[in-house]
Design an enzyme around this catalytic site. Structure first.
Site, PDB file in Angstrom:
ATOM      1  N   HIS A 176       2.918   8.741  -3.285  1.00 26.45           N
ATOM      2  CA  HIS A 176       2.332   8.278  -4.554  1.00 26.45           C
ATOM      3  C   HIS A 176       3.397   7.531  -5.340  1.00 26.45           C
ATOM      4  CE1 HIS A 176       0.377   7.922  -8.274  1.00 26.45           C
ATOM      5  NE2 HIS A 176       0.637   9.097  -8.797  1.00 26.45           N
ATOM      6  N   ASN A 222       6.639  -1.920   1.401  1.00 27.40           N
ATOM      7  CA  ASN A 222       6.227  -2.621   2.619  1.00 27.40           C
ATOM      8  C   ASN A 222       7.425  -3.330   3.239  1.00 27.40           C
ATOM      9  OD1 ASN A 222       3.491  -1.957   2.597  1.00 27.40           O
ATOM     10  ND2 ASN A 222       2.898  -3.776   1.428  1.00 27.40           N
ATOM     11  N   HIS A 231      -3.429   1.598   5.754  1.00 22.57           N
ATOM     12  CA  HIS A 231      -2.232   2.222   6.351  1.00 22.57           C
ATOM     13  C   HIS A 231      -2.594   3.461   7.175  1.00 22.57           C
ATOM     14  CE1 HIS A 231       0.779  -0.145   3.957  1.00 22.57           C
ATOM     15  NE2 HIS A 231      -0.224  -0.184   3.094  1.00 22.57           N
TER      16      HIS A 231
HETATM   17 FE1  HDD Z   1      -0.972   0.960  -1.183  1.00 27.65          FE
HETATM   18  C1  HDD Z   1      -1.321   3.513   0.987  1.00 27.65           C
HETATM   19  C2  HDD Z   1       2.133   0.246   0.105  1.00 27.65           C
HETATM   20  C3  HDD Z   1      -0.799  -1.876  -3.138  1.00 27.65           C
HETATM   21  C4  HDD Z   1      -3.814   1.856  -2.720  1.00 27.65           C
HETATM   22  N1  HDD Z   1       0.174   1.724   0.267  1.00 27.65           N
HETATM   23  C5  HDD Z   1      -0.149   2.786   1.057  1.00 27.65           C
HETATM   24  C6  HDD Z   1       0.916   3.043   1.973  1.00 27.65           C
HETATM   25  C7  HDD Z   1       1.884   2.121   1.727  1.00 27.65           C
HETATM   26  C8  HDD Z   1       1.421   1.296   0.646  1.00 27.65           C
HETATM   27  C9  HDD Z   1       3.206   1.978   2.452  1.00 27.65           C
HETATM   28  C10 HDD Z   1       0.927   4.124   3.044  1.00 27.65           C
HETATM   29  C11 HDD Z   1       1.583   5.382   2.542  1.00 27.65           C
HETATM   30  C12 HDD Z   1       1.621   6.383   3.652  1.00 27.65           C
HETATM   31  O1  HDD Z   1       2.335   6.147   4.624  1.00 27.65           O
HETATM   32  O2  HDD Z   1       0.928   7.405   3.530  1.00 27.65           O
HETATM   33  N2  HDD Z   1       0.366  -0.553  -1.407  1.00 27.65           N
HETATM   34  C13 HDD Z   1       1.606  -0.614  -0.861  1.00 27.65           C
HETATM   35  C14 HDD Z   1       2.344  -1.716  -1.450  1.00 27.65           C
HETATM   36  C15 HDD Z   1       1.505  -2.314  -2.344  1.00 27.65           C
HETATM   37  C16 HDD Z   1       0.272  -1.574  -2.334  1.00 27.65           C
HETATM   38  C17 HDD Z   1       3.768  -2.083  -1.097  1.00 27.65           C
HETATM   39  C18 HDD Z   1       1.763  -3.492  -3.228  1.00 27.65           C
HETATM   40  C19 HDD Z   1       2.901  -3.844  -3.659  1.00 27.65           C
HETATM   41  N3  HDD Z   1      -2.109   0.127  -2.635  1.00 27.65           N
HETATM   42  C20 HDD Z   1      -1.858  -1.025  -3.344  1.00 27.65           C
HETATM   43  C21 HDD Z   1      -2.859  -1.200  -4.372  1.00 27.65           C
HETATM   44  C22 HDD Z   1      -3.713  -0.123  -4.268  1.00 27.65           C
HETATM   45  C23 HDD Z   1      -3.221   0.678  -3.168  1.00 27.65           C
HETATM   46  C24 HDD Z   1      -2.899  -2.337  -5.355  1.00 27.65           C
HETATM   47  C25 HDD Z   1      -4.916   0.224  -5.075  1.00 27.65           C
HETATM   48  C26 HDD Z   1      -5.186  -0.169  -6.248  1.00 27.65           C
HETATM   49  N4  HDD Z   1      -2.362   2.398  -0.870  1.00 27.65           N
HETATM   50  C27 HDD Z   1      -3.438   2.605  -1.665  1.00 27.65           C
HETATM   51  C28 HDD Z   1      -4.219   3.843  -1.294  1.00 27.65           C
HETATM   52  C29 HDD Z   1      -3.413   4.374  -0.083  1.00 27.65           C
HETATM   53  C30 HDD Z   1      -2.296   3.356   0.062  1.00 27.65           C
HETATM   54  C31 HDD Z   1      -5.679   3.647  -1.102  1.00 27.65           C
HETATM   55  C32 HDD Z   1      -4.174   4.656   1.198  1.00 27.65           C
HETATM   56  C33 HDD Z   1      -3.682   5.981   1.696  1.00 27.65           C
HETATM   57  C34 HDD Z   1      -2.858   6.490   0.629  1.00 27.65           C
HETATM   58  O3  HDD Z   1      -2.811   5.606  -0.402  1.00 27.65           O
HETATM   59  O4  HDD Z   1      -2.299   7.551   0.605  1.00 27.65           O
HETATM   60  O5  HDD Z   1      -4.202   4.738  -2.343  1.00 27.65           O
END
Ligand code: HDD
Length: 729
Positions: free
Chosen positions: A346, A155, A82
């Site tokens: 978060h 999402n 993202h």
């Molecule tokens: Fe995630 C970012 C949505 C599964 C780990 N995620 C991130 C963002 C969104 C989502 C919208 C961007 C937030 C922003 O604008 O700063 N993610 C989802 C959805 C998931 C999902 C809807 C499943 C239903 N994500 C998911 C899993 C993991 C992560 C299973 C890790 C185990 N997601 C992350 C992250 C991020 C992230 C690595 C990258 C940047 C951040 O968090 O801040 O922690």
């Protein structure tokens, strides 16, 4: 000479409690003197200090050192997923109190507007990648409630690729550019992604969404949002209900065509960012209703899927979505980096009244989001960055760390303490202290997946069968495109095998496009997500014939098509354009909330038939049909003659037709249409009632034309044009 203005007026963007708190940090240099970061006034910021005017630079030059050092450090790591996104401020207003379901204060108060910050994003591409990639869109909302921050990090698709967070790094490594040559950027159409997907049948449902038009939205303002997981609402009595969160855009759910998306990526890679920004600037504030699906705890096992499985939806036909409030995005950020880039969402940021479930994907996310901010934002004090602070006060015994902003007074930073009156004091549940839902747990510690997670195809099938014909065709084309970019034939073959478990016709069409056969016998095991000591048969997907065969909510064809609010209409014109008809049509479009841009052979002005000057927004070099929702050609002898001979104008119309957009023309301008490939000749018997081609509106009277044309624009697209499948889009 009179002047006409086609520009949209900018509006005042309202403040809220969060904006007021952010305003304390605003720095505005207008009218100020230049200083160093230490406040010393600077006399020369253009020349470094040297030993002689042709000599070496002196180390003593603190002004140079400060400027360069800051510059050297001004990049932070982009989000690991993202990375590409756009943010906006707004407010959320509740329709009716939800006391029976949740004690969350902001879901019980219909008077107060809760400030929100939203970040939309793509997933796979890096920070500078195109907005129009075929991808999932992030829809992350931070509610600044009186009880602290609640983040709904969702999402624009209601399901996910994997069932267990353990597999998230694998998924992301597979979809990101390949590690040897870092190709391709912001695209899933490559070997590693489809290799992984073809071995992971649990991703099949999500893949159907990803290959659908949902993955190429027309606008962030025209897509749904989903919390994906099942959460819990907890009321004052401590009773729980399962809840799924939805965002429903009031403008409806609309997409562009794939060919169009690829063109937009070249013509305007910031298309969605610009669209969101411009809409807010001109007062077409994006609006979304928050919806909830509520399931009593007692009904946990009532469905033919598991509520804890993030690869499943709860069809709206089984549990209707109740719309409980509205979010309005009414303010652009002042500074992209300070707000949008530093925003830290978060999924674990919840307030009393909202709690988690044991969805294994959700559980893993609870760890990842704080962890990632530590590296991205540089330490444990990222919650102190203005955009991340709650609007209520926060006190605890957390101390120090990089970039601490707060100055904590007093001797005690521990509890219990007697020297500091044992403050800050813990809060009773009845007074708003957060307590976790006391879910009963009686289980063995195991690394395992529940058998109730083994159906991977029934909802993929439900999704496919719920689509209209054009949507199905787009899915087939998307699979054919993506798998066509895969070099390893074995991966294509395996993927077609998986598709045959969803729908035989789908598999056959994709196989045909790939020049392969649908395999009679699938490779075993189908699922390669098996532990070293696992018995493959325990991991094979099971075939479930879902009870529901079709869900209307899953097709974008059933979305609302009433408004042309903020739709962009191109007017093709040249000197000699009929000013009177142009004005009638333009005024009608503006009155209906649309945006009108005049596109002419060159920038500046065109001189209309009545000698008025009409400002030109874009020339044929800078404007392009893919950046507009519809196109109108007014009459006027000289203008029509110029356009008919102008290859760019004819191409503009051809492309608009190919992308199934509304096209309007004065009868007088029909000869411009005759130069296109889609229009032959105005029939001799032509009357206002003659239907030419779906979405092509020609009329003599401008008011009648405006009326029909506006209705056509509201239809968004005329996908029927693709029916004979002769129009590539
Ligand atoms: Fe995630 C970012 C949505 C599964 C780990 N995620 C991130 C963002 C969104 C989502 C919208 C961007 C937030 C922003 O604008 O700063 N993610 C989802 C959805 C998931 C999902 C809807 C499943 C239903 N994500 C998911 C899993 C993991 C992560 C299973 C890790 C185990 N997601 C992350 C992250 C991020 C992230 C690595 C990258 C940047 C951040 O968090 O801040 O922690």
């Amino acid at each position: 000479m009179k002047k006409r203005d086609t520009q949209v007026k900018m509006v005042k963007q309202p403040e809220n409690e969060k904006i007021k708190s952010l305003n304390q940090h605003i720095s505005d240099a207008s009218g100020e003197l230049m200083t160093t970061d230490q406040g010393v006034k600077i006399n020369d910021d253009q020349n470094s200090l040297r030993g002689g005017d042709r000599g070496a630079t002196l180390l003593e030059d603190f002004i140079l050192r400060e400027k360069i050092t800051h510059f050297d450090h001004e990049r932070i790591p982009e989000r690991v997923v993202h990375a590409r996104g756009s943010g906006a401020h707004g407010v959320f207003k509740l329709y009716k109190p939800l006391g029976e379901l949740t004690k969350a204060a902001f879901l019980n108060d219909t008077e107060t507007e809760t400030p929100v910050f939203v970040r939309f994003s793509t997933v796979a591409g890096s920070r500078g990648s195109t907005d129009l990639a075929r991808d999932v869109r992030g829809f992350a909302v931070k509610f600044y409630t009186q009880e602290g921050n609640f983040d709904l990090v969702g999402n624009n698709m209601p399901v996910f690729f994997i069932q267990d967070a353990m597999k998230f790094p694998d998924l992301v490594h597979a979809v990101k550019p390949e590690p040897d040559n870092e190709i391709p950027q912001a695209a899933s159409a490559h070997d590693t992604f489809w290799d992984f997907i073809s071995l992971m049948p649990e991703s099949t449902h999500m893949i159907m969404w990803l290959m659908s038009d949902r993955a190429i939205p027309r606008s962030y303002r025209m897509m749904e949002g989903f919390g994906v997981h099942t959460f819990r609402f907890i009321n004052k009595k401590g009773e729980a209900h399962f809840v799924k969160f939805h965002w429903k855009p009031l403008l409806g759910v609309h997409s562009v065509a794939w060919d169009e998306a690829q063109n937009i990526s070249g013509k305007d890679p910031d298309f969605h960012r610009r669209d969101l920004w411009d809409a807010i600037e001109c007062g077409a504030f994006p609006e979304y209703e928050l919806g909830v699906q509520i399931i009593p705890e007692a009904d946990e096992f009532k469905f033919d899927f598991d509520l804890l499985d993030s690869t499943k939806i709860i069809p709206e036909e089984l549990v209707p979505v109740q719309r409980i409030g509205k979010m309005t995005l009414n303010r652009n950020p002042d500074n992209f980096f300070a707000e949008t880039e530093q925003a830290a969402f978060h999924i674990g940021n919840v307030v009393p009244g909202i709690d988690f479930t044991n969805d294994p994907l959700l559980q893993g996310r609870l760890f990842s989001y704080t962890d990632t901010q530590l590296i991205r934002l540089g330490g444990p004090n990222f919650h102190e960055i203005p955009i991340n602070r709650p609007i209520n006060s926060s006190y605890n015994n957390q101390r120090d760390g990089f970039m601490r902003q707060r100055i904590d007074r007093g001797k005690t930073s521990y509890g219990p303490n007697s020297l500091g009156n044992n403050d800050p004091a813990q809060v009773k549940e009845a007074e708003g202290g957060f307590t976790s839902y006391q879910e009963r747990i009686d289980a063995r510690k195991v690394r395992a997946r529940s058998d109730s997670f083994r159906d991977h195809f029934s909802q993929a099938r439900l999704f496919f069968h719920s689509q209209s014909e054009p949507e199905k065709n787009h899915i087939i084309d998307a699979f054919s495109f993506e798998l066509g970019k895969v070099k390893a034939v074995a991966i294509r073959q395996r993927m077609v095998g998986i598709l045959s478990l969803v729908d035989k016709g789908l598999a056959a069409e994709v196989a045909f496009a790939l020049g392969i056969e649908v395999p009679q016998q699938l490779e075993k095991p189908i699922n390669r997500s098996i532990p070293a000591d696992g018995d493959p048969s325990d991991y094979e997907p099971i075939q479930v014939e879902g009870k529901l065969k079709k869900s209307d909510a899953l097709s974008m064809m059933n979305t609302t098509k009433e408004s042309i609010l903020s739709r962009k209409v191109a007017v093709l014109a040249a000197d000699g354009v009929n000013a009177a008809t142009l004005q009638v049509v333009r005024d009608a479009i503006l009155a209906a909330g649309g945006i009108v841009h005049v596109i002419a052979p060159k920038l500046g002005e065109i001189i209309a038939s009545d000698n008025t000057a009409i400002p030109v927004e874009e020339s044929f070099l800078t404007g392009a049909s893919v950046l507009y929702d519809a196109v109108y050609v007014p009459g006027g002898k000289n203008s029509v003659a110029t356009l008919e001979a102008e290859a760019n104008a004819v191409h503009f119309l051809n492309e608009a037709f190919k992308h199934c957009k509304a096209i309007g023309a004065d009868t007088e301008a029909s000869q411009v249409l005759e130069a296109t490939y889609f229009f032959d000749k105005l029939p001799e018997e032509f009357s206002e009632e003659t239907v030419l081609s779906e979405g092509v509106v020609i009329a003599e009277k401008p008011s009648e034309l405006a009326d029909k044309f506006i209705k056509a624009i509201a239809q968004h697209r005329f996908w029927e044009r693709e029916k004979p499948r002769q129009v590539p889009a």
